[in-house]
Design a protein around this motif. Structure first.
Motif, mmCIF file in Angstrom:
data_model
loop_
_atom_site.group_PDB
_atom_site.id
_atom_site.type_symbol
_atom_site.label_atom_id
_atom_site.label_comp_id
_atom_site.label_asym_id
_atom_site.label_seq_id
_atom_site.Cartn_x
_atom_site.Cartn_y
_atom_site.Cartn_z
ATOM 1 N N UNK A 1 -12.145 3.601 -6.978
ATOM 2 C CA UNK A 1 -11.261 3.895 -8.099
ATOM 3 C C UNK A 1 -11.065 5.403 -8.156
ATOM 4 N N UNK A 2 -9.879 5.871 -7.754
ATOM 5 C CA UNK A 2 -9.575 7.303 -7.715
ATOM 6 C C UNK A 2 -8.097 7.458 -7.376
ATOM 7 N N UNK A 3 -7.642 8.693 -7.178
ATOM 8 C CA UNK A 3 -6.275 8.907 -6.718
ATOM 9 C C UNK A 3 -6.161 8.438 -5.275
ATOM 10 N N UNK A 4 -4.965 8.006 -4.841
ATOM 11 C CA UNK A 4 -4.803 7.593 -3.444
ATOM 12 C C UNK A 4 -5.244 8.673 -2.460
ATOM 13 N N UNK A 5 -4.907 9.939 -2.760
ATOM 14 C CA UNK A 5 -5.261 11.041 -1.856
ATOM 15 C C UNK A 5 -6.773 11.192 -1.748
ATOM 16 N N UNK A 22 -10.765 -7.229 5.862
ATOM 17 C CA UNK A 22 -9.546 -8.050 5.828
ATOM 18 C C UNK A 22 -8.434 -7.277 5.142
ATOM 19 N N UNK A 23 -7.202 -7.730 5.370
ATOM 20 C CA UNK A 23 -6.046 -7.072 4.772
ATOM 21 C C UNK A 23 -5.728 -7.607 3.408
ATOM 22 N N UNK A 24 -4.558 -7.208 2.891
ATOM 23 C CA UNK A 24 -4.173 -7.579 1.527
ATOM 24 C C UNK A 24 -3.366 -8.855 1.430
ATOM 25 N N UNK A 62 0.815 -1.211 0.000
ATOM 26 C CA UNK A 62 0.000 0.000 0.000
ATOM 27 C C UNK A 62 0.856 1.271 0.000
ATOM 28 N N UNK A 63 2.007 1.227 0.668
ATOM 29 C CA UNK A 63 2.900 2.388 0.649
ATOM 30 C C UNK A 63 3.387 2.643 -0.771
ATOM 31 N N UNK A 86 -5.867 11.134 8.907
ATOM 32 C CA UNK A 86 -6.413 10.601 7.661
ATOM 33 C C UNK A 86 -5.969 9.152 7.488
ATOM 34 N N UNK A 87 -6.830 8.317 6.930
ATOM 35 C CA UNK A 87 -6.513 6.895 6.796
ATOM 36 C C UNK A 87 -5.496 6.653 5.685
ATOM 37 N N UNK A 88 -4.894 5.486 5.686
ATOM 38 C CA UNK A 88 -4.048 5.035 4.582
ATOM 39 C C UNK A 88 -4.900 4.168 3.664
ATOM 40 N N UNK A 89 -4.353 3.845 2.495
ATOM 41 C CA UNK A 89 -5.068 2.939 1.603
ATOM 42 C C UNK A 89 -5.343 1.603 2.281
#
Length: 282
Positions: A212-216, A279-281, A191-192, A266-269
């Motif tokens: 579906x968009x920019x990460x920000x 669940x995680x990735x 995700x980073x 603010x959250x991360x992806x």
């Protein structure tokens, strides 16, 4: 500007198992796009459809303006791929592998040597792929994907299992490719990596696009708390709502040199993905 990749209401099934459900994407020239999701989410299936290796069950998929079910040699020569199987021959040396593909693309042996030097593999040019490290194999696979100056690159987890230094090297190469106008379709669990590298990302879970968009923009959309976390020099901590009252307090804290750290909430992806799927990735 016409999109390089167009996907509209695309679905695909293997027998009775629906693996992609009404996917819609538009990816432009010079864009780094990240498809994020756990193993089994349908990422590789989508790449196989977009590169013409698999025909979708329903919907539209176009690459460089052409239906991916009808790609010709002309379109295939404009694609570079770095997929799970790497496209490398383990018994051949690094030099022999790139030379094989250079013959296909009618490139000189000088180009092969230049690529090996660029990716830090020239000293290992005579080493069989089977004896290369994971990082060196990844760099060789990426060199193979880039050797024809492709307009579109499909990279399936190119930095998986690599050390941070090698990862940074690959990121630098991808940014160079973006600058020359290449479109990069990237899958990753990292995700980073997606947040720092991609212009747009799509979160895929069980065959469906969740966002579906920019990460920000995705992180901003799910910033439900919208708070500021402050740690003071005396060890105390405080959480403030992000508003005018917080601004006045911050000014006071700063004037008295009381603040050690400030963090917004603010959250991360990754936290967004966990919120949406539970669940995680990995």
């Amino acid at each position: 500007m016409n999109p390089v990749i167009t996907v509209e209401n695309l679905s695909h099934s293997f027998g009775d198992h629906l693996v992609l459900k009404e996917i819609t994407l538009r990816i432009g020239e010079g864009e780094i796009f990240g498809l994020l999701g756990p193993s089994g989410a349908g990422k590789t299936t989508l790449i196989n459809i977009l590169t013409g290796q698999l025909a979708q069950t329903e919907g539209l998929a176009e690459l460089l303006g052409k239906d991916t079910r009808k790609l010709t040699e002309r379109e295939h020569r404009q694609i570079g791929t770095m997929l799970d199987n790497a496209g490398l021959y383990e018994r051949l040396s690094a030099y022999e592998n790139l030379s094989f593909y250079a013959d296909i693309y009618h490139l000189s042996r000088g180009t092969v040597c230049d690529l090996l030097k660029r990716f830090g593999l020239y000293e290992a040019r005579k080493t069989p792929v089977a004896k290369l490290s994971k990082g060196m194999t990844n760099r060789l696979s990426l060199a193979r994907a880039l050797m024809n100056d492709a307009k579109v690159l499909f990279l399936d987890e190119p930095t998986s299992g690599l050390d941070p230094a090698t990862m940074r090297e690959i990121h630098a190469v991808l940014k160079e490719q973006k600058e020359r106008g290449a479109t990069i379709f990237l899958t990753t669990h990292n995700m980073f990596e997606a947040q720092s590298l991609c212009d747009k990302v799509a979160l895929l879970s069980e065959g469906s696009l969740l966002e579906y968009a920019s990460p920000a923009d995705i992180c901003k959309k799910y910033n439900r708390l919208n708070r500021i976390e402050i740690s003071f020099t005396d060890g105390k901590k405080v959480s403030l709502e992000n508003n005018g009252q917080a601004a006045s307090l911050l000014k006071e804290y700063l004037e008295h040199s009381q603040i050690e750290t400030i963090h917004s909430t603010e959250p991360t992806l990754e936290t967004v993905f966990i919120e949406l799927t539970g669940k995680g990735l990995d």
